[in-house]
Motif scaffolding. Structure first.
Motif, PDB file in Angstrom:
ATOM      1  N   THR A 101       0.799  -1.231   0.000  1.00 46.38           N
ATOM      2  CA  THR A 101       0.000   0.000   0.000  1.00 46.38           C
ATOM      3  C   THR A 101       0.829   1.278   0.000  1.00 46.38           C
ATOM      4  O   THR A 101       0.333   2.339  -0.384  1.00 46.38           O
ATOM      5  CB  THR A 101      -0.921   0.039   1.230  1.00 46.38           C
ATOM      6  OG1 THR A 101      -0.114   0.107   2.425  1.00 46.38           O
ATOM      7  CG2 THR A 101      -1.791  -1.212   1.288  1.00 46.38           C
ATOM      8  N   GLY A 102       2.072   1.194   0.467  1.00 44.12           N
ATOM      9  CA  GLY A 102       2.882   2.402   0.608  1.00 44.12           C
ATOM     10  C   GLY A 102       2.560   3.187   1.866  1.00 44.12           C
ATOM     11  O   GLY A 102       3.138   4.250   2.113  1.00 44.12           O
ATOM     12  N   ASP A 103       1.637   2.682   2.677  1.00 47.00           N
ATOM     13  CA  ASP A 103       1.226   3.353   3.911  1.00 47.00           C
ATOM     14  C   ASP A 103       2.188   2.971   5.035  1.00 47.00           C
ATOM     15  O   ASP A 103       2.284   1.807   5.411  1.00 47.00           O
ATOM     16  CB  ASP A 103      -0.200   2.937   4.268  1.00 47.00           C
ATOM     17  CG  ASP A 103      -0.715   3.610   5.531  1.00 47.00           C
ATOM     18  OD1 ASP A 103      -0.039   4.530   6.033  1.00 47.00           O
ATOM     19  OD2 ASP A 103      -1.798   3.221   6.017  1.00 47.00           O
ATOM     20  N   LYS A 104       2.890   3.967   5.580  1.00 44.37           N
ATOM     21  CA  LYS A 104       3.901   3.715   6.610  1.00 44.37           C
ATOM     22  C   LYS A 104       3.396   4.016   8.023  1.00 44.37           C
ATOM     23  O   LYS A 104       4.152   3.887   8.983  1.00 44.37           O
ATOM     24  CB  LYS A 104       5.143   4.580   6.339  1.00 44.37           C
ATOM     25  CG  LYS A 104       5.747   4.421   4.952  1.00 44.37           C
ATOM     26  CD  LYS A 104       6.360   3.056   4.751  1.00 44.37           C
ATOM     27  CE  LYS A 104       7.052   2.947   3.394  1.00 44.37           C
ATOM     28  NZ  LYS A 104       7.656   1.615   3.174  1.00 44.37           N
ATOM     29  N   ALA A 105       2.139   4.414   8.155  1.00 42.61           N
ATOM     30  CA  ALA A 105       1.642   4.905   9.450  1.00 42.61           C
ATOM     31  C   ALA A 105       1.527   3.806  10.500  1.00 42.61           C
ATOM     32  O   ALA A 105       1.660   4.071  11.697  1.00 42.61           O
ATOM     33  CB  ALA A 105       0.288   5.582   9.257  1.00 42.61           C
ATOM     34  N   LEU A 106       1.282   2.576  10.076  1.00 34.40           N
ATOM     35  CA  LEU A 106       0.966   1.512  11.031  1.00 34.40           C
ATOM     36  C   LEU A 106       2.169   1.104  11.881  1.00 34.40           C
ATOM     37  O   LEU A 106       2.010   0.696  13.035  1.00 34.40           O
ATOM     38  CB  LEU A 106       0.418   0.297  10.281  1.00 34.40           C
ATOM     39  CG  LEU A 106      -0.439  -0.687  11.084  1.00 34.40           C
ATOM     40  CD1 LEU A 106      -1.605   0.024  11.744  1.00 34.40           C
ATOM     41  CD2 LEU A 106      -0.948  -1.794  10.177  1.00 34.40           C
TER      42      LEU A 106
END
Length: 257
Positions: free
Chosen positions: A146-151
């Protein structure tokens, strides 16, 4: 409306709008490039050819939209499976440590009652590195997809609070073991047992009781990135519970955007 319905609606809108725009272009091309005085049959043939041309042009465009929609839906399904796996491992670990915390808190009454725990806390066995590594691997895979690094921030905070509470549990485990052996206690059932101290028993384990009480009463020194700080058992417990709740909340937001 769930995310799958939203994506279906978005796909339908994309297909409809793109075809309407294409038809508008065909119509304008026909109007500005056809002689009104020409033969009606010829104009009809031109218009028919333009419609065929638009359909030919629309086919790969529609295929692209369909593929893009399929790819998004597939990514969501994979993401959902990853997040469910994270929740499963995370919750199992939280429950395991939570049980140890509940056992440990029974020791707050150790000054008043002789306490026989149903089992040793064994906090050293609680921090299942395999589980933490599994969570990391699942989140890392999610990031790559996803490219989502927040987790990962929530995972790091959970690791930190887990380490803190288990530091308390490990010390309590060792101190309770000394207390247990000094009184020569026996595990007689699967339940925690409290009894009144017999004559001279409390004096035998006074140092053990004081040491256990100190764990609950006095903050313990920690260090984060070489920055020292003090933390009490109760605050550590709250931090651990909050980090878990925040972690689960973030995952829920991913599953239900």
């Amino acid at each position: 409306m769930n995310i799958i319905d939203d994506k279906k609606l978005s796909l339908i809108m994309k297909l409809a709008i793109s075809y309407v725009l294409l038809l508008n272009f065909v119509f304008l091309f026909y109007v500005f490039n056809t002689d009104p005085s020409s033969d009606q049959t010829a104009r009809g043939a031109v218009f028919t050819n333009l419609l065929v041309w638009s359909a030919t042009l629309y086919a790969p465009l529609a295929a692209f939209f369909l593929y893009d929609s399929w790819k998004e839906q597939k990514q969501y399904e994979i993401t959902k499976e990853l997040m469910i796996d994270v929740i499963t491992v995370l919750s199992d670990l939280y429950i395991k440590i939570g049980k140890a915390i509940n056992l440990a808190e029974r020791l707050k009454e150790i000054d008043n009652d002789k306490i026989t725990l149903q089992s040793f806390i064994n906090a050293k066995e609680l921090r299942n590195v395999d589980d933490l590594n599994k969570i990391y691997a699942l989140i890392h895979l999610y990031e790559n997809i996803t490219g989502d690094k927040a987790l990962m921030k929530y995972k790091s905070n959970f690791d930190k609070t887990t380490f803190e509470i288990e530091t308390f549990l490990t010390k309590l485990d060792l101190l309770y073991l000394q207390y247990f052996e000094s009184l020569d206690l026996k595990i007689e059932s699967n339940f925690t047992r409290t009894q009144t101290y017999k004559k001279d028993e409390k004096a035998i384990v006074k140092n053990n009781i004081d040491a256990i009480n100190n764990i609950f009463k006095n903050p313990m020194p920690f260090s984060n990135n070489e920055i020292p700080y003090d933390l009490s058992f109760d605050q550590s417990k709250k931090n651990f519970e909050r980090s878990y709740e925040n972690f689960i909340q973030k995952i829920s937001e991913i599953l239900n955007p």
